[in-house]
Enzyme design. Sequence first.
Site, PDB file in Angstrom:
ATOM      1  N   SER A  71     -10.864 -29.045  17.804  1.00  0.00           N
ATOM      2  CA  SER A  71     -10.206 -28.077  18.660  1.00  0.00           C
ATOM      3  C   SER A  71     -10.716 -26.494  17.975  1.00  0.00           C
ATOM      4  O   SER A  71     -11.600 -25.903  17.894  1.00  0.00           O
ATOM      5  CB  SER A  71      -8.453 -28.127  18.161  1.00  0.00           C
ATOM      6  OG  SER A  71      -7.610 -27.444  18.510  1.00  0.00           O
TER       7      SER A  71
ATOM      8  N   ASP B 248      -7.170 -31.158  29.610  1.00  0.00           N
ATOM      9  CA  ASP B 248      -7.050 -30.350  28.235  1.00  0.00           C
ATOM     10  C   ASP B 248      -7.354 -28.724  28.528  1.00  0.00           C
ATOM     11  O   ASP B 248      -8.426 -27.994  29.183  1.00  0.00           O
ATOM     12  CB  ASP B 248      -7.602 -31.272  26.995  1.00  0.00           C
ATOM     13  CG  ASP B 248      -8.054 -29.874  26.103  1.00  0.00           C
ATOM     14  OD1 ASP B 248      -7.195 -29.009  25.504  1.00  0.00           O
ATOM     15  OD2 ASP B 248      -9.061 -30.107  25.177  1.00  0.00           O
TER      16      ASP B 248
ATOM     17  N   HIS C 237      -5.156 -33.186  25.390  1.00  0.00           N
ATOM     18  CA  HIS C 237      -5.670 -32.464  23.613  1.00  0.00           C
ATOM     19  C   HIS C 237      -5.026 -33.037  22.512  1.00  0.00           C
ATOM     20  O   HIS C 237      -4.077 -33.266  22.735  1.00  0.00           O
ATOM     21  CB  HIS C 237      -5.187 -31.007  23.923  1.00  0.00           C
ATOM     22  CG  HIS C 237      -6.260 -29.853  22.545  1.00  0.00           C
ATOM     23  ND1 HIS C 237      -7.372 -29.695  22.670  1.00  0.00           N
ATOM     24  CD2 HIS C 237      -5.573 -29.592  21.339  1.00  0.00           C
ATOM     25  CE1 HIS C 237      -7.415 -28.802  21.748  1.00  0.00           C
ATOM     26  NE2 HIS C 237      -6.851 -29.058  20.751  1.00  0.00           N
TER      27      HIS C 237
END
Length: 320
Positions: free
Chosen positions: A161, A257, A287
């Site tokens: 991320s 995601d 995610h």
Amino acid sequence: MPLHPQVKAHLDRLAAVRFGSLHTVSPAQARAGARRLTAASVGEPEKVAEVCDRVAATEAGEVPMRIYRPLGVPTGGRALPVVVYFHGGGYVLGDLDSHDGLARALSNGSRSVVVSVDYPLAPENKFPAPVNAGYAATKWVADNAGELGVDPARLAVAGDSAGGNLAAVVTLKARAAEQPHIGFQLLVYPDLDFRRTNQSISEFAGRYGNITREAQEWFMNHYLTTEDDKLHPFVSPLLQPDLSGLPPAFIITAEYDALRDEGEEYGQRLTAAGVPVTVKRYDGMIHEFLRHPFDDAKIAIGDATAALRNVFNPGGTIDV
């Protein structure tokens, strides 16, 4: 394909807890909540040979790190490969503890030393402070390879991320500075385009465990100072005009995601620039799925560590 049943059960449990809206709380409150959630969801940590916390004196100031050495890897005095890891959390959340389990799994699976970097968080430390610390930490690892017992010729960067953003940006800074040598980048559902204009952002924001548009702005406003910062290539690597000469990459994305499309587009851009890239989308996943006990998380970690081993040990002719 539909959500994986394990993911659906996880999201149903989260919905039952009824967390408040992230964008309505302070960073300190959000961090406290994230720490409680991590403590409640983390199981028994995977054993590694050694874990050591230290603070590195770098050109960007003191940077805390956690160093993991893999279990069951005889070195015979030979230096091990090293992965410099950057945790996720939107540049505001996350720490060495939140990603301890993932760092352990990467170390054992890749048969390498993992150095997890506790870079400074926003809003106390806005862009470019985390970027500068991330690059300085990576350079420090290479410069102190002998002390650490690692091989600077077999150095990779990795992150998930926001940490995937930092890993990608560190490779850009290393290319510009011509040091250190980075041989591989592992980008796990990376955050690469702050314009927030792609299809997966529009389709999934606020759904399937993804943060809302308001929460996206909350994170970005804490990290950045001006609207123009969103267009800086060290904030949005997807906007870097030239991606040639960067290290090979393995990019992990998840079907549900919001960041999926920018990760996959970055892979396409790297390929067009002549960089060897593998992009793998994990269907039915969301995610942050690598941090959860999903079957596909184990598969993805296995894929990622196999890619690292292949780079560190091409052809499999050497044990470590």
